[in-house]
Design a protein around this motif. Sequence first.
Motif, short mmCIF file in Angstrom:
data_model
loop_
_atom_site.label_atom_id
_atom_site.label_comp_id
_atom_site.label_asym_id
_atom_site.label_seq_id
_atom_site.Cartn_x
_atom_site.Cartn_y
_atom_site.Cartn_z
N LEU A 1 0.87 -1.18 0.00
CA LEU A 1 0.00 0.00 0.00
C LEU A 1 0.90 1.23 0.00
O LEU A 1 1.19 1.83 1.03
N SER A 2 1.36 1.58 -1.17
CA SER A 2 2.35 2.64 -1.33
C SER A 2 1.67 3.99 -1.53
O SER A 2 0.68 4.11 -2.25
N SER B 1 1.68 -14.15 10.21
CA SER B 1 2.89 -13.48 10.69
C SER B 1 4.08 -13.86 9.80
O SER B 1 4.25 -15.03 9.48
N PRO B 2 4.86 -12.86 9.36
CA PRO B 2 4.61 -11.43 9.57
C PRO B 2 3.39 -10.97 8.77
O PRO B 2 2.68 -11.82 8.21
N SER B 3 3.17 -9.67 8.72
CA SER B 3 2.01 -9.18 7.98
C SER B 3 2.15 -9.53 6.50
O SER B 3 3.26 -9.66 5.97
N GLU B 4 1.02 -9.71 5.85
CA GLU B 4 1.04 -9.98 4.41
C GLU B 4 1.07 -8.66 3.63
O GLU B 4 1.87 -8.50 2.71
N HIS B 5 0.19 -7.74 3.97
CA HIS B 5 0.24 -6.42 3.34
C HIS B 5 1.37 -5.59 3.96
O HIS B 5 1.73 -5.79 5.13
N SER C 1 6.24 -0.30 1.77
CA SER C 1 7.26 -1.36 1.81
C SER C 1 7.61 -1.81 3.23
O SER C 1 8.49 -2.66 3.40
N LYS C 2 6.95 -1.29 4.24
CA LYS C 2 7.22 -1.71 5.61
C LYS C 2 6.32 -2.88 5.98
O LYS C 2 5.09 -2.78 5.90
N ARG C 3 6.93 -3.97 6.41
CA ARG C 3 6.19 -5.15 6.83
C ARG C 3 6.11 -5.17 8.35
O ARG C 3 7.10 -4.91 9.04
N TYR C 4 4.94 -5.50 8.87
CA TYR C 4 4.73 -5.50 10.31
C TYR C 4 4.77 -6.93 10.86
O TYR C 4 4.92 -7.90 10.11
N SER C 5 4.64 -7.06 12.17
CA SER C 5 4.86 -8.35 12.82
C SER C 5 3.70 -9.32 12.69
O SER C 5 3.89 -10.54 12.75
N LEU D 1 -3.15 -4.51 11.05
CA LEU D 1 -1.71 -4.73 11.18
C LEU D 1 -1.26 -4.47 12.62
O LEU D 1 -1.82 -3.61 13.31
N TYR D 2 -0.22 -5.21 13.04
CA TYR D 2 0.28 -5.09 14.41
C TYR D 2 1.80 -5.00 14.41
O TYR D 2 2.48 -5.68 13.64
N LYS D 3 2.32 -4.17 15.32
CA LYS D 3 3.75 -4.10 15.58
C LYS D 3 4.01 -4.60 17.00
O LYS D 3 3.08 -4.68 17.83
N ILE D 4 5.25 -4.96 17.28
CA ILE D 4 5.59 -5.48 18.60
C ILE D 4 5.49 -4.35 19.63
O ILE D 4 6.01 -3.26 19.44
N GLY D 5 4.81 -4.65 20.72
CA GLY D 5 4.61 -3.67 21.78
C GLY D 5 3.81 -4.30 22.91
O GLY D 5 4.06 -5.45 23.30
#
Length: 270
Positions: free
Chosen positions: A67-68, A126-130, A134-138, A162-166
């Motif tokens: 998703l650019s 995991s990790p994210s598909e979308h 260009s940043k892939r999340y956890s 989408l989720y990041k580590i936290g």
Amino acid sequence: MCMGSSTRSMLLLLLILSPISIYAQEVQDEREFDYEKGSGKGPEQWGKLHKEWSACNNGKMQSPIDLSNKRVDVVRTSKKLLRNYKPCTAIIINRGHDIEVYWEGDAGSIEINGTTYALKQAHWHSPSEHTINSKRYSLELHLVHKSIDPTSKHQIAVIGVLYKIGKPNPFLSKLGQNITSLVNQENKHRHPGVIDPREIHMSCRRYYSYIGSLTVPPCTEGVIWTISKKVRTVSLDQVKLLRDAVQDHAEKNARPLQPDHKRGIRLFGP
């Protein structure tokens, strides 16, 4: 109204034994494919394993995509994504490559372009598909919906979060004990009782939208994708549990990015 025990047992049997999911056309027996490059059953081979899966290799509207900002059309609107979820009894199933929550009755719906889509199931990658720029999340959660109108052009709608580590994710925290009990128990299930999809927190104010496909075989196209722009948090232990629970022993269950073929991608929000 949610289903009784006899209906529930019959439905569960169909879910486990049927090669194609009755509610969203996803492959239910995930032993037929994997995510390992060079295994003979990895993503690059999916379209060759069964003729019904040919879209996985030949489709022009496949998911996931990046998703650019360069490709996104911004649509200014104050309208939120219309969700009307409700609590309902559910099954938690170890499908082999992922953990699925399947709601047995009416767990509510979303509305997109005047069409109502009933919530059927949720699962995690995991990790994210979308990716976003260009940043892939956890981690990525998919909420799969089916149109209540069999004549509608788009039969499937999926919401992605989408989720990041936290901080730990509260919804996964509630499911943790049941997921732990499914570790290495492929095609096994648990009946945790009522699961409330309203407890899955997501932003309904800003979200991406595009037409794509299922990200697992048979890679059915014409899926309406809605990806929440707000990235939530999940703990590393929660991501690890979702991977440890399944039997594929793979580091990931995310399909590689697919060509966007100049598809329209819109970002809705104020």
